[in-house]
Design a protein around this motif. Structure first.
Motif, PDB file in Angstrom:
ATOM      1  N   THR A 167      -2.209 -15.062   3.846  1.00  0.00           N
ATOM      2  CA  THR A 167      -1.713 -15.957   4.896  1.00  0.00           C
ATOM      3  C   THR A 167      -0.494 -15.335   5.549  1.00  0.00           C
ATOM      4  OG1 THR A 167      -0.299 -17.034   3.292  1.00  0.00           O
ATOM      5  CG2 THR A 167      -2.474 -18.011   3.647  1.00  0.00           C
ATOM      6  N   ALA A 168      -0.003 -15.981   6.622  1.00  0.00           N
ATOM      7  CA  ALA A 168       1.116 -15.419   7.367  1.00  0.00           C
ATOM      8  C   ALA A 168       2.367 -15.326   6.496  1.00  0.00           C
ATOM      9  CB  ALA A 168       1.397 -16.251   8.613  1.00  0.00           C
ATOM     10  N   ASP A 169       2.644 -16.349   5.648  1.00  0.00           N
ATOM     11  CA  ASP A 169       3.867 -16.233   4.837  1.00  0.00           C
ATOM     12  C   ASP A 169       3.619 -15.516   3.517  1.00  0.00           C
ATOM     13  OD1 ASP A 169       3.602 -19.027   6.125  1.00  0.00           O
ATOM     14  OD2 ASP A 169       3.082 -19.377   3.996  1.00  0.00           O
ATOM     15  N   ALA A 170       2.370 -15.435   3.098  1.00  0.00           N
ATOM     16  CA  ALA A 170       2.096 -14.646   1.899  1.00  0.00           C
ATOM     17  C   ALA A 170       0.997 -13.634   2.198  1.00  0.00           C
ATOM     18  CB  ALA A 170       1.684 -15.563   0.750  1.00  0.00           C
ATOM     19  N   PRO A 171       1.341 -12.594   2.992  1.00  0.00           N
ATOM     20  CA  PRO A 171       0.319 -11.613   3.336  1.00  0.00           C
ATOM     21  C   PRO A 171      -0.089 -10.819   2.086  1.00  0.00           C
ATOM     22  CG  PRO A 171       2.459 -10.854   4.088  1.00  0.00           C
ATOM     23  CD  PRO A 171       2.663 -12.233   3.531  1.00  0.00           C
ATOM     24  N   ASN A 172      -1.334 -10.407   2.062  1.00  0.00           N
ATOM     25  CA  ASN A 172      -1.840  -9.639   0.931  1.00  0.00           C
ATOM     26  C   ASN A 172      -1.583  -8.152   1.186  1.00  0.00           C
ATOM     27  OD1 ASN A 172      -3.178  -8.765  -1.291  1.00  0.00           O
ATOM     28  ND2 ASN A 172      -5.236  -9.201  -0.511  1.00  0.00           N
ATOM     29  N   LEU A 173      -0.512  -7.645   0.574  1.00  0.00           N
ATOM     30  CA  LEU A 173      -0.132  -6.254   0.830  1.00  0.00           C
ATOM     31  C   LEU A 173      -0.733  -5.318  -0.213  1.00  0.00           C
ATOM     32  CD1 LEU A 173       3.627  -6.754   1.725  1.00  0.00           C
ATOM     33  CD2 LEU A 173       1.691  -6.458   3.274  1.00  0.00           C
ATOM     34  N   VAL A 174      -1.284  -4.204   0.255  1.00  0.00           N
ATOM     35  CA  VAL A 174      -1.790  -3.183  -0.663  1.00  0.00           C
ATOM     36  C   VAL A 174      -1.307  -1.826  -0.155  1.00  0.00           C
ATOM     37  CG1 VAL A 174      -3.852  -4.458  -1.374  1.00  0.00           C
ATOM     38  CG2 VAL A 174      -3.953  -2.984   0.635  1.00  0.00           C
ATOM     39  N   PRO A 175      -1.267  -0.803  -1.019  1.00  0.00           N
ATOM     40  CA  PRO A 175      -0.845   0.516  -0.544  1.00  0.00           C
ATOM     41  C   PRO A 175      -1.817   1.051   0.508  1.00  0.00           C
ATOM     42  CG  PRO A 175      -0.897   0.433  -2.939  1.00  0.00           C
ATOM     43  CD  PRO A 175      -1.544  -0.818  -2.456  1.00  0.00           C
ATOM     44  N   ALA A 176      -1.260   1.744   1.511  1.00  0.00           N
ATOM     45  CA  ALA A 176      -2.094   2.239   2.607  1.00  0.00           C
ATOM     46  C   ALA A 176      -3.205   3.149   2.101  1.00  0.00           C
ATOM     47  CB  ALA A 176      -1.221   2.975   3.623  1.00  0.00           C
ATOM     48  N   ALA A 177      -2.911   3.959   1.078  1.00  0.00           N
ATOM     49  CA  ALA A 177      -3.932   4.879   0.566  1.00  0.00           C
ATOM     50  C   ALA A 177      -5.107   4.091  -0.004  1.00  0.00           C
ATOM     51  CB  ALA A 177      -3.337   5.786  -0.507  1.00  0.00           C
ATOM     52  N   TYR A 178      -4.790   3.050  -0.773  1.00  0.00           N
ATOM     53  CA  TYR A 178      -5.839   2.211  -1.351  1.00  0.00           C
ATOM     54  C   TYR A 178      -6.641   1.548  -0.239  1.00  0.00           C
ATOM     55  CZ  TYR A 178      -7.948  -1.736  -3.781  1.00  0.00           C
ATOM     56  OH  TYR A 178      -8.830  -2.653  -4.264  1.00  0.00           O
ATOM     57  N   HIS A 179      -5.915   1.051   0.770  1.00  0.00           N
ATOM     58  CA  HIS A 179      -6.578   0.402   1.887  1.00  0.00           C
ATOM     59  C   HIS A 179      -7.548   1.358   2.573  1.00  0.00           C
ATOM     60  CE1 HIS A 179      -6.307  -1.797   5.933  1.00  0.00           C
ATOM     61  NE2 HIS A 179      -7.092  -2.482   5.129  1.00  0.00           N
ATOM     62  N   SER A 180      -7.102   2.610   2.756  1.00  0.00           N
ATOM     63  CA  SER A 180      -7.993   3.545   3.449  1.00  0.00           C
ATOM     64  C   SER A 180      -9.195   3.890   2.579  1.00  0.00           C
ATOM     65  CB  SER A 180      -7.240   4.799   3.886  1.00  0.00           C
ATOM     66  OG  SER A 180      -6.953   5.619   2.786  1.00  0.00           O
ATOM     67  N   ALA A 181      -9.028   3.872   1.252  1.00  0.00           N
ATOM     68  CA  ALA A 181     -10.191   4.107   0.382  1.00  0.00           C
ATOM     69  C   ALA A 181     -11.183   2.959   0.526  1.00  0.00           C
ATOM     70  CB  ALA A 181      -9.745   4.256  -1.070  1.00  0.00           C
ATOM     71  N   LEU A 182     -10.662   1.723   0.642  1.00  0.00           N
ATOM     72  CA  LEU A 182     -11.558   0.579   0.884  1.00  0.00           C
ATOM     73  C   LEU A 182     -12.298   0.770   2.199  1.00  0.00           C
ATOM     74  CD1 LEU A 182      -9.377  -2.541  -0.055  1.00  0.00           C
ATOM     75  CD2 LEU A 182     -11.153  -1.434  -1.410  1.00  0.00           C
ATOM     76  N   LYS A 183     -11.562   1.238   3.208  1.00  0.00           N
ATOM     77  CA  LYS A 183     -12.197   1.416   4.524  1.00  0.00           C
ATOM     78  C   LYS A 183     -13.247   2.518   4.480  1.00  0.00           C
ATOM     79  CE  LYS A 183      -8.460   1.519   7.230  1.00  0.00           C
ATOM     80  NZ  LYS A 183      -7.541   1.421   8.368  1.00  0.00           N
ATOM     81  N   ILE A 184     -12.947   3.599   3.752  1.00  0.00           N
ATOM     82  CA  ILE A 184     -13.944   4.669   3.636  1.00  0.00           C
ATOM     83  C   ILE A 184     -15.200   4.112   2.968  1.00  0.00           C
ATOM     84  CG2 ILE A 184     -14.484   6.858   2.502  1.00  0.00           C
ATOM     85  CD1 ILE A 184     -11.584   7.669   2.870  1.00  0.00           C
ATOM     86  N   ASN A 185     -15.008   3.333   1.908  1.00  0.00           N
ATOM     87  CA  ASN A 185     -16.158   2.755   1.214  1.00  0.00           C
ATOM     88  C   ASN A 185     -16.977   1.859   2.129  1.00  0.00           C
ATOM     89  OD1 ASN A 185     -15.710   3.998  -1.133  1.00  0.00           O
ATOM     90  ND2 ASN A 185     -15.162   2.178  -2.308  1.00  0.00           N
TER      91      ASN A 185
END
Ligand code: HEM
Ligand code: FES
Lengths: 222, 438
Positions: free
Chosen positions: B68-86
């Protein structure tokens, strides 16, 4: 016939060149070494990286409840992980998870089960005890044992600890017990009562550096 | 066009020198080539991955589950890009192919090395190439370990933590070394960019340079000749030239091998980042390194918790188990060519059974690593009831000494058996020949 005998120079040309090249190579090489220094960035001790301090509130570390203060009723003989939460320089709440080694393990055992070498003064009524949750072996986060209830086991190389007995090592490679954190009860909340009683990981074999850190923290707060 | 190029570049000299190199025909000589193809596939798939991978451990909003806007779900960019690659078409496959090839590269290199050891191919004049090969093995493992860390999920995070603390356990300089290697106190803000630099620039550069040297030396010194060459043409190089006979064989092998890797990747997932989730304080139960480092892990699991101060440095079990012992094991492997005192240049690959001591020691060494790898499964052995917490270390330490020793003597017995069979054959043949003469 020859009047003048050819004098050997004190140093041959070959030798001169070798020495000259050797020196430049050495000086150049050593100067390049200094670039290595830049590989190691400066460490800044910010509020989120300070170790648990007197007055910090213990809050849940579990993702779904992160940041919620821990109440006595949340605790049992099953491990509960906690972060210390303090204030930054502007007085805002800050969870000290910038240093992942600040993760804590909380247990609540029936009265009388917690015994020496646990420091009972530093527990809540001899029933609630807090330790550093970081294995003194290689720094993994220690969990409940899946074999013996009331014991802890490190998932990395099976180090075992006894949380009822000052978290002494009862198996595996860890060299030292987990460091105990003194806590007290403040109304509904659990509050840190001071620094770790012994140096926690990664200072467990370097008391001097742990003392330095404590001093640095006190200077930063003063 | 050949003529045109030749007029300017004299490539026909290259042809004579390199492209006509004779390759012995024997299946065990393809192991090195498989290692080489793996490196090429790794570089190609690695470049494709690098196009979409984001080397940073700064926190970004997880676009798949933004919170949500006040509790955004933050993850490391590298992990995020691995999710995107998948999530991208063929992206997961690409990661799997890269990962599987890395495993196969190390496996092929290890078996290649066993071939070289057991046939005596490391002997004079090929010692230098044995040492280069050892370096290749070490740097391949380092490359794979740094690659492991890049997706920066909880698994990678925990692995990195252990690697950091192993580096920090070196007496005197450990803390400094660990911080310099991994961009500050763990987990430094720059740790992923740092490891990325190692994984895609520094280590592949070293691997390519070493591979080039390995190949040039091999061409200059020529392969050891398989035994059949002795019969075909004594002291002559026997084999098929690189151009054009060896090339189609190699091409076929590459394609077959690439096909196998793609099949593996299609059916067996590796490193499921979604399953492990982003870095967190929840430990992963029974985390294990890749198979080729399992033995180091096993040593760490059974070594007792010792610790003492020596000249102001702190020596602990982690340093002994994860740095000192492996260094000794690797040192022993480096020393192998120096144990051979012969001055003659080795020409023909040797029959392992003619060198029973060397064969026995090699097998015993492999069994030692195997026992230690099993020790890496200590928690599983205990929870399945095969061993207990009390006796696990004792049993595994006894096995550490007993099993290599037993396998040494077992090999000697087998060799003796093979030899007496061979001699019996020989006798048969001579008597038969004698009968035929009558
Ligand atoms: C030469 C030997 C190499 C080995 C043994 C190796 C091994 C690995 C391994 C085991 C992983 C983890 C894969 C995963 O689980 O996702 C990985 C990831 C990665 N590698 Fe390599 N690699 C090599 C070369 C390269 C090269 C040359 C590049 C780039 C030019 C590269 C780029 C990457 C990238 C970007 C990732 C992260 C991908 C991701 O997981 O999202 N690698 N590597
Ligand atoms: S890190 Fe806990 S036992 Fe090794």
């Amino acid at each position: 016939m020859t009047r003048y005998k050819r004098q050997d120079p004190e140093i041959t040309r070959r030798k001169f060149i070798n020495v000259a090249m050797g020196t430049t190579a050495a000086v150049g090489g050593v100067s390049l070494l200094s670039a290595l220094g830049s590989a190691n960035p400066v460490f800044r001790l910010t509020a989120d990286k300070m170790p648990p301090l007197e007055g910090d509130i213990l809050v849940h570390a579990e993702e779904s409840k992160e940041g919620r203060p821990i109440a006595l009723a949340d605790l049992s003989d099953q491990l509960v992980r906690a972060w210390p939460m303090g204030k930054d320089e502007n007085g805002a709440d800050v969870i000290r998870k910038g240093d992942p080694n600040n993760i804590l393990a909380l247990y609540r055992f029936p009265a009388g089960e917690i015994v020496a070498p646990t420091n009972l003064e530093a527990t809540v009524d001899g029933q609630v005890v807090a330790y550093s949750d970081v294995c003194t072996h290689a720094g993994c986060s220690v969990s409940d044992s899946d074999i013996n209830a009331g014991e802890m086991r490190c998932p990395c190389h099976s180090g075992q600890f006894a949380p009822k007995r000052g978290a002494v090592v009862i198996g595996g490679p860890p060299p030292k017990p987990l460091a105990q954190l003194p806590i007290r009860q403040d109304g509904e909340r659990l509050v840190v009562a001071g620094f770790f009683l012994t140096p926690p990981y990664p200072y467990h074999n370097n008391e001097a550096e742990w003392d330095n850190l404590k001093q640095e923290v006190e200077e930063a707060l003063a | 066009m050949n003529q045109w190029l030749d007029d300017r570049l004299h490539i026909s000299r290259l042809n004579d020198k390199f492209l006509r190199k004779a390759f012995p025909v024997h299946h065990s000589f393809f192991l090195g080539e498989i290692t080489l193809f793996s490196l090429i596939i790794l570089i190609l798939t690695g470049i494709l991955l690098a196009l979409s991978y984001e080397p940073s451990n700064s926190m970004v909003v997880n676009s798949f589950d933004p919170g949500t806007a006040d509790a955004p779900n933050l993850v490391p960019a590298a992990y995020h890009s691995a999710l995107k690659i998948n999530a991208a078409p063929f992206g997961d496959m690409l990661r799997r192919i890269h990962h599987w090839t890395a495993n196969i590269m190390v496996a092929a290199a290890v078996i290649h090395m066993m071939r070289v050891y057991f046939t005596g191919a490391f002997k004079k004049p090929r010692e230098i190439n044995w040492w280069i090969g050892m370096l290749l093995l070490i740097f391949s493992a380092l490359t794979a370990v740094t690659g492991y860390v890049l997706p920066y999920d909880n698994y990678a995070y925990n692995t990195l933590k252990v690697i950091y603390s192993i580096a920090a356990s070196i007496p005197w300089v450990g803390e400094w070394v660990a911080q310099a290697a991994f961009a500050g106190k763990f987990p430094g803000d720059g740790v992923i960019p740092r490891v990325y630099g190692y994984h895609i620039m520094l280590l592949p550069g070293i691997l390519l340079a070493l591979t080039g040297a390995h190949m040039l030396l091999m061409i200059k010194q020529k392969h050891t000749q398989p035994q059949y060459a002795k019969r075909v043409a004594y002291k002559k190089i026997v084999g098929v030239p690189l151009m054009t006979q060896q090339t189609p064989i190699m091409l076929m092998l590459t394609l077959l091998f690439a096909g196998i890797i793609v099949l593996f990747s299609a059916f067996i997932p590796v490193h499921p980042v979604e399953y492990f989730g982003p870095p967190s304080t929840t430990p992963i139960d029974n985390i294990k390194p890749d198979w080729y480092l399992l033995w180091v892990f096993g040593v760490l699991a059974i070594i007792p918790g010792i610790e003492f101060d020596f000249l102001g440095g702190n020596i602990n079990s982690e340093f002994i188990g994860a740095i000192l012992l492996p260094t000794l094991a690797i040192g022993a492997m480096f020393a192998v060519p120096m144990l051979d005192r012969s001055r003659e240049n080795l020409y023909y690959a040797e029959n392992p059974t003619n060198h029973p001591v060397r064969l026995g020691i090699g097998v015993a060494f492999m069994m030692l690593l195997a026992v230690w790898s099993v020790a890496g499964y200590k928690p599983e052995l205990i929870s399945s009831g095969i061993l207990s917490t009390e006796n696990a270390n004792t049993v595994l330490w006894i096995a550490t000494f007993l099993i290599p020793a037993l396998s040494y003597f077992f090999v000697q017995a087998v060799v003796r058996g093979i030899r007496s069979l061979r001699e019996a054959d020989e006798r048969d043949r001579t008597t038969h020949a004698a009968h035929a003469d009558d």
